[in-house]
Every structure is written in C-alpha cells, then in structure tokens.
Design a protein around this motif. Structure first.
Motif, PDB file in Angstrom:
ATOM      1  N   LYS A   2      39.935  26.111  33.441  1.00 47.49           N
ATOM      2  CA  LYS A   2      40.417  27.387  34.109  1.00 47.49           C
ATOM      3  C   LYS A   2      39.233  27.698  34.845  1.00 47.49           C
ATOM      4  CE  LYS A   2      43.479  28.646  30.472  1.00 47.49           C
ATOM      5  NZ  LYS A   2      44.328  27.611  30.872  1.00 47.49           N
ATOM      6  N   SER A   3      39.620  28.379  36.113  1.00 43.52           N
ATOM      7  CA  SER A   3      38.701  29.054  36.955  1.00 43.52           C
ATOM      8  C   SER A   3      38.070  30.238  36.435  1.00 43.52           C
ATOM      9  CB  SER A   3      39.417  29.520  38.270  1.00 43.52           C
ATOM     10  OG  SER A   3      40.047  28.473  39.026  1.00 43.52           O
ATOM     11  N   ARG A   4      36.647  30.447  36.708  1.00 42.52           N
ATOM     12  CA  ARG A   4      36.077  31.573  36.231  1.00 42.52           C
ATOM     13  C   ARG A   4      36.097  32.407  37.448  1.00 42.52           C
ATOM     14  NH1 ARG A   4      33.065  30.703  31.966  1.00 42.52           N
ATOM     15  NH2 ARG A   4      31.027  32.175  32.862  1.00 42.52           N
ATOM     16  N   ILE A   5      36.648  33.720  36.941  1.00 40.24           N
ATOM     17  CA  ILE A   5      36.903  34.705  38.205  1.00 40.24           C
ATOM     18  C   ILE A   5      35.794  35.842  37.964  1.00 40.24           C
ATOM     19  CG2 ILE A   5      38.813  36.344  39.185  1.00 40.24           C
ATOM     20  CD1 ILE A   5      40.820  34.344  37.837  1.00 40.24           C
ATOM     21  N   ALA A   6      35.497  36.309  39.269  1.00 39.48           N
ATOM     22  CA  ALA A   6      34.624  37.519  39.184  1.00 39.48           C
ATOM     23  C   ALA A   6      35.670  38.517  39.950  1.00 39.48           C
ATOM     24  CB  ALA A   6      33.378  37.386  39.791  1.00 39.48           C
ATOM     25  N   VAL A   7      35.595  39.787  39.157  1.00 39.01           N
ATOM     26  CA  VAL A   7      36.336  40.911  40.005  1.00 39.01           C
ATOM     27  C   VAL A   7      35.207  41.848  40.525  1.00 39.01           C
ATOM     28  CG1 VAL A   7      37.965  42.783  39.814  1.00 39.01           C
ATOM     29  CG2 VAL A   7      38.437  40.460  38.879  1.00 39.01           C
ATOM     30  N   LEU A   8      35.207  42.295  41.953  1.00 36.87           N
ATOM     31  CA  LEU A   8      34.171  43.288  42.118  1.00 36.87           C
ATOM     32  C   LEU A   8      35.038  44.398  42.556  1.00 36.87           C
ATOM     33  CD1 LEU A   8      31.987  41.418  44.938  1.00 36.87           C
ATOM     34  CD2 LEU A   8      31.898  41.258  42.348  1.00 36.87           C
ATOM     35  N   ALA A   9      34.819  45.593  42.132  1.00 39.26           N
ATOM     36  CA  ALA A   9      35.536  46.713  42.051  1.00 39.26           C
ATOM     37  C   ALA A   9      34.553  47.938  42.182  1.00 39.26           C
ATOM     38  CB  ALA A   9      36.259  46.914  41.013  1.00 39.26           C
ATOM     39  N   SER A  10      35.083  48.848  43.060  1.00 34.46           N
ATOM     40  CA  SER A  10      34.085  50.340  43.011  1.00 34.46           C
ATOM     41  C   SER A  10      34.870  51.529  42.759  1.00 34.46           C
ATOM     42  CB  SER A  10      33.982  50.420  44.557  1.00 34.46           C
ATOM     43  OG  SER A  10      33.248  49.534  45.397  1.00 34.46           O
ATOM     44  N   GLY A  11      36.027  51.370  42.280  1.00 38.58           N
ATOM     45  CA  GLY A  11      36.921  52.453  41.699  1.00 38.58           C
ATOM     46  C   GLY A  11      37.449  52.345  40.397  1.00 38.58           C
ATOM     47  N   GLY A  12      38.545  52.919  40.315  1.00 35.07           N
ATOM     48  CA  GLY A  12      39.317  53.089  38.772  1.00 35.07           C
ATOM     49  C   GLY A  12      39.608  51.937  38.262  1.00 35.07           C
ATOM     50  N   GLY A  13      39.767  50.820  39.067  1.00 38.37           N
ATOM     51  CA  GLY A  13      39.865  49.308  38.477  1.00 38.37           C
ATOM     52  C   GLY A  13      41.606  48.918  38.022  1.00 38.37           C
ATOM     53  N   SER A  14      42.556  50.014  38.667  1.00 36.73           N
ATOM     54  CA  SER A  14      43.756  49.604  38.026  1.00 36.73           C
ATOM     55  C   SER A  14      44.164  48.181  38.637  1.00 36.73           C
ATOM     56  CB  SER A  14      44.800  50.510  38.640  1.00 36.73           C
ATOM     57  OG  SER A  14      45.028  50.471  39.996  1.00 36.73           O
ATOM     58  N   ASN A  15      43.714  47.671  39.654  1.00 40.11           N
ATOM     59  CA  ASN A  15      44.194  46.272  40.052  1.00 40.11           C
ATOM     60  C   ASN A  15      43.365  45.156  39.043  1.00 40.11           C
ATOM     61  OD1 ASN A  15      45.981  45.857  42.527  1.00 40.11           O
ATOM     62  ND2 ASN A  15      44.560  47.551  43.332  1.00 40.11           N
ATOM     63  N   LEU A  16      42.122  45.644  38.960  1.00 41.14           N
ATOM     64  CA  LEU A  16      41.488  44.741  37.833  1.00 41.14           C
ATOM     65  C   LEU A  16      42.480  44.737  36.458  1.00 41.14           C
ATOM     66  CD1 LEU A  16      39.161  43.216  36.100  1.00 41.14           C
ATOM     67  CD2 LEU A  16      38.301  45.659  35.656  1.00 41.14           C
ATOM     68  N   GLN A  17      43.069  45.881  36.089  1.00 40.11           N
ATOM     69  CA  GLN A  17      43.728  45.916  34.920  1.00 40.11           C
ATOM     70  C   GLN A  17      45.074  44.903  35.061  1.00 40.11           C
ATOM     71  OE1 GLN A  17      42.478  47.809  32.023  1.00 40.11           O
ATOM     72  NE2 GLN A  17      43.995  46.241  31.032  1.00 40.11           N
ATOM     73  N   ALA A  18      45.549  45.066  36.282  1.00 38.43           N
ATOM     74  CA  ALA A  18      46.767  44.503  36.459  1.00 38.43           C
ATOM     75  C   ALA A  18      46.341  42.771  36.377  1.00 38.43           C
ATOM     76  CB  ALA A  18      47.284  44.744  37.584  1.00 38.43           C
ATOM     77  N   ILE A  19      45.496  42.400  37.003  1.00 36.29           N
ATOM     78  CA  ILE A  19      45.139  41.036  36.777  1.00 36.29           C
ATOM     79  C   ILE A  19      44.876  40.764  35.496  1.00 36.29           C
ATOM     80  CG2 ILE A  19      43.148  39.339  37.324  1.00 36.29           C
ATOM     81  CD1 ILE A  19      42.843  40.902  40.015  1.00 36.29           C
ATOM     82  N   LEU A  20      44.075  41.594  34.754  1.00 37.53           N
ATOM     83  CA  LEU A  20      43.862  40.931  33.075  1.00 37.53           C
ATOM     84  C   LEU A  20      45.228  40.754  32.515  1.00 37.53           C
ATOM     85  CD1 LEU A  20      40.857  43.314  32.319  1.00 37.53           C
ATOM     86  CD2 LEU A  20      40.645  40.889  32.696  1.00 37.53           C
ATOM     87  N   ASP A  21      45.782  41.935  32.888  1.00 33.47           N
ATOM     88  CA  ASP A  21      47.526  42.096  31.960  1.00 33.47           C
ATOM     89  C   ASP A  21      48.178  40.771  32.460  1.00 33.47           C
ATOM     90  OD1 ASP A  21      46.396  44.115  30.765  1.00 33.47           O
ATOM     91  OD2 ASP A  21      47.634  45.426  31.908  1.00 33.47           O
TER      92      ASP A  21
END
Ligand code: GRF
Length: 230
Positions: A2-21
C-alpha cells in the motif's frame, strides 16, 4: 504494497475526512493508507481529525524545503495529497515528488486559480464573474499555484440565488466525492502524469452525457467512478 499517503491541510480537514472514509470503505481494495497529516497550523481541524484516528501529525512551522523533506522521508511517504493547504510546496519537494503530489481546487482551473485564490475567494470571484458553471479540479502539483497537470474535473452549477457560502457547500460536496477517488487512483498507479483520466462526464443510460448536478450523492459517486474508470 500500500502507498503511504501524507495529507497536508491548513483548515477544517473535511477533504482529509472524505479520503479516510473512502479508503475505509474500500477496505482491502484501498491502494494506500494515510499515515501522516501535517499542517502549518496546530489548531487546524484536520489535525484533530488525524489525532482522533491516531494518525501521526506534524506542525510545519518552517515553510522551507528541509523540514518538509525530512518529515516526508522519515515517514517513508509515497504520495502527498494537499487538502486545503495554503502554502506553496517548495520547488525542491515538487521536483523530488514529481507526479506524487496532488491538490484539490474548488473551481474549474485554470480559471479562478493562482496565488491568493483559495477558499471563499474562489467562490466570490466565480459569482462576481457571473459564470453559470463552476466545479472541482484535481491536479498534480508543480512549482506554480494551481498550474500542474489536471487529472480530473467535475462541473457544479451556479444558481442565481447563490452566495459564496451556498456555492462553497455545493462544490465541497463534489470535492468529497471526486478527490478521494483520484487519490485512490494515483495511489494505485492507475492515474499518473502520463495517464490523466478525465473530464466530468455523467453517464445516463450507459451513454456519456454532459449533465449537471444535483443528484443523489450515491448516483453521483457511481458516475464519478465510471468516469475515472474506478
Ligand atoms: C476546500 O474547498 C479545498 O478545495 C480548498 O480549501 C477547502 C478545504 O476544506 N482548497 P477542508 O479543510 O478540506 O474542509
């Protein structure tokens, strides 16, 4: 592997959440795992979301390349997903991770992009210009803001009654559907600098048709899957 993914975010992180989900929903079919979330702000909502999942977090106080390089190397990162990250990624990192850094933009690039064009500013500019269609763009990151190779775009209608808030919400809903699917596609190697997928195409009765939202999220998700060849 599996690829090891880093997420860089400055705000609320709803896109991070969508990726995780989305990766959770894919289960064993997921091509990667988010193993690091980094932000220029300790108080970013994205950091809290990561901590809740016991994903490693880091605050990027220094905007230069060395700290970020060290961080990505020490976590053995294969793919970087920018999700509402307002800093420019240093050119040294862009070169090193060529074709392995992606970004989501809440507009149809190359319109309404570039330095200073982020968050509500994009939606205000769209409304001021009077355009009737906006959308979502996912692109590879190069050394210029919002100018890297486009991977996928999806249209979103602008209504006469919209203000920046209602428009942002409609676009964000589509970001949450498109971005995780592109992250999965890039993590799996199916989408790459050499093989960028698609424009936004809806499939109606199995025939491609350029139609617009709104639809049920589930139907829209299916159509995005089809368009991206997921
Ligand atoms: C999204 O609209 C993204 O496209 C933009 O900033 C917003 C971030 O939202 N770059 P979130 O932090 O993912 O909730």
């Amino acid at each position: 592997m599996k690829s090891r993914i880093a997420v860089l975010a400055s705000g609320g992180g709803s896109n991070l959440q969508a990726i995780l989900d989305h990766l959770d929903a894919l289960g064993h079919r997921r091509a990667g795992d988010v193993v690091l979330v980094a932000s220029n702000r300790q108080d970013a909502g994205a950091m809290e979301r990561a901590e809740r999942r016991t994903i490693a977090t880091a605050v990027l106080t220094d905007p230069g390349p060395s700290a970020l390089d060290e961080l990505l190397t020490s976590h053995e990162i294969d793919l970087v997903a920018l999700a509402g990250y307002i800093r420019l990624v240093p050119p040294e990192i862009v070169v090193k991770y060529d074709g392995r850094i992606v970004n989501v933009h809440p507009g149809l690039l190359p319109a309404f992009g570039g330095p200073g064009m982020y968050g509500q500013r994009v939606h205000r500019a769209v409304l001021e210009a009077g355009v009737r269609v906006t959308g979502v763009t996912v692109h590879f990151v190069n050394e210029q803001y919002d100018r890297g190779k486009i991977i996928a775009q999806w249209p979103v209608p602008v209504f006469a009654t919209d203000d920046a808030g209602t428009l942002a919400a409609r676009v964000l809903r589509v970001e949450h559907l498109v971005y995780p699917r592109v992250v999965q596609g890039v993590a799996s190697g199916r989408l790459s600098l050499q093989n960028c997928a698609t424009a936004g195409i809806e499939f109606v009765d199995s025939k491609p048709a350029f139609t617009l939202l709104p639809h049920e999220d589930s139907r829209l998700a299916e159509n995005i899957d089809l368009a991206l060849g997921c």
